[in-house]
Write a protein that holds these residues in place. Structure first.
Motif, mmCIF file in Angstrom:
data_model
loop_
_atom_site.group_PDB
_atom_site.id
_atom_site.type_symbol
_atom_site.label_atom_id
_atom_site.label_comp_id
_atom_site.label_asym_id
_atom_site.label_seq_id
_atom_site.Cartn_x
_atom_site.Cartn_y
_atom_site.Cartn_z
ATOM 1 N N ALA A 150 -59.858 -33.758 13.953
ATOM 2 C CA ALA A 150 -58.761 -33.151 14.866
ATOM 3 C C ALA A 150 -58.979 -33.536 16.464
ATOM 4 N N LEU A 151 -60.361 -33.159 16.774
ATOM 5 C CA LEU A 151 -60.746 -33.267 18.024
ATOM 6 C C LEU A 151 -60.682 -34.956 18.574
ATOM 7 N N TYR A 152 -60.997 -35.919 17.500
ATOM 8 C CA TYR A 152 -60.951 -37.422 18.112
ATOM 9 C C TYR A 152 -59.317 -37.567 18.313
ATOM 10 N N TRP A 153 -58.470 -37.384 17.332
ATOM 11 C CA TRP A 153 -57.270 -37.812 17.483
ATOM 12 C C TRP A 153 -56.416 -37.057 18.477
ATOM 13 N N GLY A 154 -57.016 -35.831 18.783
ATOM 14 C CA GLY A 154 -56.430 -35.113 20.082
ATOM 15 C C GLY A 154 -56.919 -35.591 21.172
ATOM 16 N N SER A 155 -58.040 -36.325 21.529
ATOM 17 C CA SER A 155 -58.465 -37.051 22.529
ATOM 18 C C SER A 155 -57.602 -38.163 22.726
ATOM 19 N N VAL A 187 -46.884 -38.034 21.524
ATOM 20 C CA VAL A 187 -46.301 -37.205 20.132
ATOM 21 C C VAL A 187 -47.171 -37.829 18.879
ATOM 22 N N ASN A 188 -47.270 -38.897 18.640
ATOM 23 C CA ASN A 188 -48.010 -39.688 17.528
ATOM 24 C C ASN A 188 -49.343 -39.086 17.578
ATOM 25 N N SER A 189 -49.949 -38.825 18.497
ATOM 26 C CA SER A 189 -51.249 -38.381 18.645
ATOM 27 C C SER A 189 -51.341 -36.668 18.318
ATOM 28 N N PHE A 190 -50.205 -36.149 18.720
ATOM 29 C CA PHE A 190 -49.988 -34.592 18.329
ATOM 30 C C PHE A 190 -50.027 -34.744 16.767
ATOM 31 N N GLY A 191 -49.260 -35.725 16.356
ATOM 32 C CA GLY A 191 -49.205 -35.797 14.625
ATOM 33 C C GLY A 191 -50.646 -35.883 13.991
ATOM 34 N N THR A 192 -51.330 -36.788 14.749
ATOM 35 C CA THR A 192 -52.738 -36.927 14.117
ATOM 36 C C THR A 192 -53.646 -35.741 14.245
ATOM 37 N N THR A 193 -53.156 -35.107 15.428
ATOM 38 C CA THR A 193 -54.260 -33.861 15.320
ATOM 39 C C THR A 193 -53.821 -32.768 14.640
ATOM 40 N N ILE A 211 -55.630 -31.141 10.409
ATOM 41 C CA ILE A 211 -56.244 -29.726 10.353
ATOM 42 C C ILE A 211 -55.282 -29.147 8.962
ATOM 43 N N LEU A 212 -53.884 -29.591 9.144
ATOM 44 C CA LEU A 212 -53.049 -28.919 7.848
ATOM 45 C C LEU A 212 -53.769 -29.613 6.645
ATOM 46 N N LEU A 213 -54.044 -30.903 6.617
ATOM 47 C CA LEU A 213 -54.512 -31.317 5.163
ATOM 48 C C LEU A 213 -55.702 -30.860 4.885
ATOM 49 N N GLY A 214 -56.598 -30.630 5.963
ATOM 50 C CA GLY A 214 -58.028 -29.976 5.753
ATOM 51 C C GLY A 214 -57.555 -28.450 5.012
ATOM 52 N N ILE A 215 -56.674 -27.902 5.532
ATOM 53 C CA ILE A 215 -56.134 -26.242 4.867
ATOM 54 C C ILE A 215 -55.953 -26.698 3.614
ATOM 55 N N ALA A 216 -54.833 -27.733 3.272
ATOM 56 C CA ALA A 216 -54.375 -28.069 1.978
ATOM 57 C C ALA A 216 -55.416 -28.274 0.779
ATOM 58 N N LEU A 217 -56.473 -29.071 1.317
ATOM 59 C CA LEU A 217 -57.269 -29.617 0.507
ATOM 60 C C LEU A 217 -58.612 -28.730 0.221
ATOM 61 N N PHE A 218 -59.078 -27.904 1.381
ATOM 62 C CA PHE A 218 -60.454 -27.169 1.359
ATOM 63 C C PHE A 218 -60.189 -25.846 1.710
ATOM 64 N N GLY A 219 -58.758 -25.309 2.081
ATOM 65 C CA GLY A 219 -58.657 -23.845 2.286
ATOM 66 C C GLY A 219 -58.823 -23.777 3.893
ATOM 67 N N MET A 220 -58.651 -22.418 4.252
ATOM 68 C CA MET A 220 -59.141 -22.031 5.579
ATOM 69 C C MET A 220 -60.668 -21.938 5.874
ATOM 70 N N ALA A 250 -54.291 -38.334 8.018
ATOM 71 C CA ALA A 250 -54.623 -37.761 6.778
ATOM 72 C C ALA A 250 -55.577 -38.774 5.875
ATOM 73 N N ASN A 251 -55.549 -40.290 6.385
ATOM 74 C CA ASN A 251 -56.408 -41.151 5.817
ATOM 75 C C ASN A 251 -57.914 -40.563 5.992
#
Length: 583
Positions: free
Chosen positions: A370-375, A152-158, A162-171, A29-30
């Motif tokens: 998301a791809l970076y944290w997903g890595s 699991v920590n990295s799943f949270g970052t991924t 995406i979710l905060l991106g949707i909240a701030l910018f929409g789909m 989120a940061n």
């Protein structure tokens, strides 16, 4: 010890790793907030990195406070792991709720204070959750449980990005982004977006009752002048052919975009733009409280208080970090590791926003974060395979299957958010390279750290020199893969041979998470040189060149992986086994 005692306590462990998910969620989120705050508050790149500084400095301060308190009384022994963990979650909830007044006041320092409090809560959670994960079963598989928790920590970052991106910018608009466009059409679309943004800002300024009026008029006039320049460029583009040179238009776009970013918006407008931040952090605060209650009443057992006398004896003994070169070099290693992990992604929005890397705007940055944290998730899921008792053949197969599944999660989450991820399909090349290096490194902490440090260094170097930015950005993003399994390797090497001083050494290592707040400031400072040196350096922008900072970070980590085993060998410690994970 019976077999029951050494088996992983899965029911308790699954309850615990919920906490690891939240660490990751807020961490990513940061990275979404940095470009948002940079634009809304008219910040330089180095000022925007104060977001990371506030969050990670809290780890340092929290660890020091915890250490000082522990000199008087062992907090974990006195209050228990569950209660201490719940207290940390409540503290993070308070910080999350403070985002509401911070947005209402339109205050950047208030936001930094809220993030600092969230980070303080996280520092308590880190101190409790890491050793607790290790103690929930056979000590021999403790590092692997920590790796699985890191996954699991990295799943949270991924998911968080995406979710905060949707909240701030929409789909996203996947269909629009999939259309084949010429270069001139792409820059035309960028100018249209910029025009819409300026028009909306002018509308808000003129419709709000903002005092003093001189501020309103100054901002409105400045934006109106920039709007006229945008209209002139759009007129010029519309009269151009599809194969017209695009470079002059890109240069004009960058100039106008930077001038727009310098316009200080009235406070009422700033407040209105920050309204969207309130909802996700309110939900996050409520979630922290729910998890705290769940933890408090869960069946997680506190480790037996069998070491009380040893702890008292340990506190009486003298301890100096300078007596253990593996420790003080490891502290620097943790500082650089966390700093490198954070700085790559914290400055990525600024890099991708340059014309050199496609002028990707804030509302389109979430898939790359998301791809970076997903890595990191891919790497940690890969390392977490070892916590399961399987045959060598199955284990080897899972080393390929699990990263593929993790990559599928990244793609699926982005598709759900309607983001175009067609450019991501080249990324399995880097994933296969990661898997190959992980097989070579095996379970030897020093060898693994050295090989992944060299690999990360090579990725940063290729990202700096590769001529095609569409490929170069993936070299930088792949830094997440090669960082993913470093944490326990550094940790294991640093505390090897410390015996009764292991607890104190661990607290010093946790303090070094401060690197996540310091190193991004250094890279952000280099990025800002583009403002005074528009010609860049070595034929690239300073923002691009700034990735020499994580390159140097990987170089040190490779050195530590190579040199520390030699130190340990001189102390009679032959090797340390580990299989990476995350903080």
């Amino acid at each position: 010890m019976t077999s029951e005692n050494v088996q992983t306590k899965w029911g308790q462990f699954i309850s615990l790793i919920i906490v690891f998910f939240f660490w990751g969620f807020v961490g990513s989120a940061n990275d979404i907030l940095i470009p948002v705050f940079k634009k809304v508050f008219t910040l330089s790149q180095v000022q925007s990195q104060l977001v990371a500084w506030a969050f990670y400095a809290a780890y340092f301060v929290g660890s020091i406070i915890f250490f000082i308190v522990s000199l008087k009384a062992d907090v974990l022994q006195k209050f228990g792991y569950k209660k201490t963990l719940a207290a940390g979650l409540i503290l993070s909830a308070v910080g999350s709720f403070l985002f509401i007044p911070a947005a209402s006041f339109g205050s950047f320092p208030f936001f930094l204070s809220a993030l600092f409090i969230v980070g303080l809560g996280f520092s308590i959670q880190q101190i409790v959750a890491n050793p607790l994960a290790i103690k929930m079963g056979d000590p021999a598989t403790g590092a692997h449980r920590l790796t699985l928790a890191g996954g699991v920590n990295s799943f949270g970052t991924t998911i968080g990005a995406i979710l905060l991106g949707i909240a701030l910018f929409g789909m996203g608009n996947k269909e629009e982004s999939k259309k084949d466009k010429s270069s001139i059409e792409i820059i035309q679309g960028d100018f249209v977006k910029l025009k819409n943004e300026i028009t909306e800002n002018i509308k808000q300024i003129n419709s709000d009752n903002v005092d003093p009026k001189t501020v309103t008029e100054t901002a409105s006039n400045a934006l109106t002048a920039q709007l006229a320049k945008v209209d002139a460029q759009l007129l010029a583009i519309s009269s151009s052919t599809k194969d017209a040179p695009v470079k002059p238009f890109v240069k004009q776009y960058e100039t106008i975009e930077k001038d727009v970013a310098k316009v200080e918006l009235p406070l009422e407008v700033v407040k209105s733009k920050l309204e969207l931040v309130k909802f996700p952090f309110t939900i996050l605060g409520i979630a922290f409280i729910i998890v705290a209650i769940f933890m408090y009443f869960s069946k997680i057992e506190d480790p037996a208080k069998v070491d009380a006398e040893a702890v008292i004896e340990q506190e009486k003994s003298k301890f100096s970090i300078f007596d253990y070169p593996q420790l003080y070099l490891g502290m620097l290693g943790i500082f650089i590791y966390v700093g490198t992990e954070v700085t790559i992604i914290s400055n990525l929005p600024a890099l991708l926003k340059t014309s050199e890397f496609g002028s990707i705007l804030e509302d389109s940055i979430a898939p790359f974060i998301a791809l970076y944290w997903g890595s990191l998730m891919i790497g940690r899921w890969n390392g977490g395979v070892n916590v399961f008792n399987t045959s060598n053949l199955v284990n080897t197969a899972l080393k390929f299957i699990v990263p593929a599944l993790a990559f599928g999660v990244i793609i699926g989450a982005n598709i759900f958010a309607a983001h175009d991820v067609s450019s991501f399909y080249i990324y399995p090349i880097w994933i296969l390279l990661f898997i190959a290096v992980s097989f070579v490194g095996g379970k030897n902490a020093g060898k693994t750290l050295m090989l992944f440090g060299i690999s990360g260094l090579l990725m940063m170097f290729l990202g700096l020199v590769w001529r095609d930015p569409e490929v170069a950005k993936f070299f930088f993003i792949s830094g997440g893969l090669f960082l993913s399994i470093m944490w326990p390797s550094i940790f294991d090497l640093a505390i090897a041979g410390l015996g009764k001083n292991t607890g104190k050494a661990s607290s010093f290592l946790i303090m070094m998470i401060l690197g996540g707040g310091v190193i991004p400031l250094v890279q952000g400072g280099i990025c800002d040189l583009d403002g005074t040196h528009p010609d860049g350096i070595f034929g690239i922008t300073y923002t691009h060149f700034s990735y020499v900072v994580p390159l140097i970070g990987f170089a040190y980590l490779a050195f530590y992986g190579f040199y520390c085993p030699k130190i340990l060998k001189r102390q009679g410690i032959s090797h340390v086994e580990s299989e990476g994970g995350g903080h």
